[in-house]
Scaffold this motif. Structure first.
Motif, PDB file in Angstrom:
ATOM      1  N   SER A  99      41.239  39.792  36.365  1.00 14.52           N
ATOM      2  CA  SER A  99      42.614  40.019  35.902  1.00 14.52           C
ATOM      3  C   SER A  99      43.507  40.529  37.032  1.00 14.52           C
ATOM      4  CB  SER A  99      42.639  40.986  34.723  1.00 14.52           C
ATOM      5  OG  SER A  99      42.168  42.253  35.136  1.00 14.52           O
ATOM      6  N   LYS A 100      42.910  41.143  38.052  1.00 14.06           N
ATOM      7  CA  LYS A 100      43.676  41.654  39.189  1.00 14.06           C
ATOM      8  C   LYS A 100      43.914  40.578  40.243  1.00 14.06           C
ATOM      9  CE  LYS A 100      41.736  46.185  38.444  1.00 14.06           C
ATOM     10  NZ  LYS A 100      40.767  47.164  38.875  1.00 14.06           N
ATOM     11  N   VAL A 101      43.183  39.476  40.172  1.00 15.94           N
ATOM     12  CA  VAL A 101      43.236  38.436  41.195  1.00 15.94           C
ATOM     13  C   VAL A 101      43.988  37.194  40.722  1.00 15.94           C
ATOM     14  CG1 VAL A 101      41.826  36.916  42.634  1.00 15.94           C
ATOM     15  CG2 VAL A 101      41.042  39.228  42.143  1.00 15.94           C
ATOM     16  N   LEU A 102      43.741  36.782  39.489  1.00 17.58           N
ATOM     17  CA  LEU A 102      44.333  35.540  38.994  1.00 17.58           C
ATOM     18  C   LEU A 102      45.827  35.684  38.762  1.00 17.58           C
ATOM     19  CD1 LEU A 102      41.694  34.392  36.337  1.00 17.58           C
ATOM     20  CD2 LEU A 102      41.971  33.599  38.683  1.00 17.58           C
ATOM     21  N   PRO A 103      46.606  34.754  39.297  1.00 14.31           N
ATOM     22  CA  PRO A 103      48.045  34.801  39.016  1.00 14.31           C
ATOM     23  C   PRO A 103      48.297  34.622  37.519  1.00 14.31           C
ATOM     24  CG  PRO A 103      47.565  33.233  40.774  1.00 14.31           C
ATOM     25  CD  PRO A 103      46.255  33.656  40.184  1.00 14.31           C
ATOM     26  N   ARG A 104      49.328  35.271  37.043  1.00 18.03           N
ATOM     27  CA  ARG A 104      49.719  35.094  35.639  1.00 18.03           C
ATOM     28  C   ARG A 104      50.312  33.701  35.465  1.00 18.03           C
ATOM     29  NH1 ARG A 104      49.337  39.513  32.721  1.00 18.03           N
ATOM     30  NH2 ARG A 104      49.399  41.541  33.713  1.00 18.03           N
ATOM     31  N   LEU A 105      50.123  33.167  34.283  1.00 15.35           N
ATOM     32  CA  LEU A 105      50.752  31.896  33.939  1.00 15.35           C
ATOM     33  C   LEU A 105      52.102  32.190  33.307  1.00 15.35           C
ATOM     34  CD1 LEU A 105      47.702  29.986  32.444  1.00 15.35           C
ATOM     35  CD2 LEU A 105      48.724  29.721  34.701  1.00 15.35           C
ATOM     36  N   PRO A 106      53.036  31.256  33.401  1.00 14.56           N
ATOM     37  CA  PRO A 106      54.328  31.484  32.752  1.00 14.56           C
ATOM     38  C   PRO A 106      54.150  31.608  31.236  1.00 14.56           C
ATOM     39  CG  PRO A 106      54.174  29.242  33.635  1.00 14.56           C
ATOM     40  CD  PRO A 106      52.939  29.965  34.055  1.00 14.56           C
ATOM     41  N   ALA A 107      55.079  32.260  30.605  1.00 10.54           N
ATOM     42  CA  ALA A 107      55.005  32.463  29.159  1.00 10.54           C
ATOM     43  C   ALA A 107      55.036  31.130  28.423  1.00 10.54           C
ATOM     44  CB  ALA A 107      56.171  33.332  28.699  1.00 10.54           C
TER      45      ALA A 107
END
Length: 154
Positions: A99-107
């Motif tokens: 969770s600290k490494v993977l980029p967030r996906l757009p909403a």
């Protein structure tokens, strides 16, 4: 042996040699994500291109992965936004520390048809999906995920 000098960030080991930090992964708009390992990936690139509407009007993206091992080739698969979300969720379930490494996906948003979608929105989403995919495909540890390999059809 004398240490190798470089201007990149890294750490000096017990022998006085400096390791070079992994290069950031970038997209065509300049967004970057830092690779989390120095282990080499089986892939040497990936792109998320050609957003198009499927028969139900949902946008799909062509994911093209350049494979370098065991033999150089390209693998393509067409995926919807929800499938990127499912991939990220499955990888986090497998390894919560990501969770600290993977980029967030757009909403997630709901639109009626591809034609009604704002082209800037589609392009921004494509870039975010590409950054996410490059982050997992080009990182040696993350690319070893069986979930990812299956998702890519490799």
């Amino acid at each position: 042996m004398a240490p190798v000098e470089n201007n990149q960030a890294g750490h000096e080991n017990e022998h006085g040699l400096r390791s070079i930090a992994p290069a950031p992964i970038g997209t065509s708009d300049g967004a970057t994500s830092q690779v989390s390992s120095t282990r080499r990936s089986w892939a040497n690139g990936c792109r998320v291109i050609a957003p198009t509407a499927n028969s139900h009007g949902a946008v799909t993206y062509l994911c093209v992965t350049s494979i370098s091992f065991p033999e150089a080739c390209e693998v393509s698969v067409r995926r919807r936004y929800s499938e990127f979300r499912s991939l990220r969720d499955a990888m986090l379930k497998e390894r919560p520390e990501l969770s600290k490494v993977l980029p967030r996906l757009p909403a997630k948003t709901t639109m009626i048809t591809f034609e009604s979608r704002d082209l800037a929105f589609v392009e921004n989403r494509r870039l975010a999906l590409e950054l996410f995919l490059k982050t997992v495909v080009l990182d040696g540890e993350l690319s070893a995920s069986k979930v990812l390999i299956s998702w890519l059809g490799v």
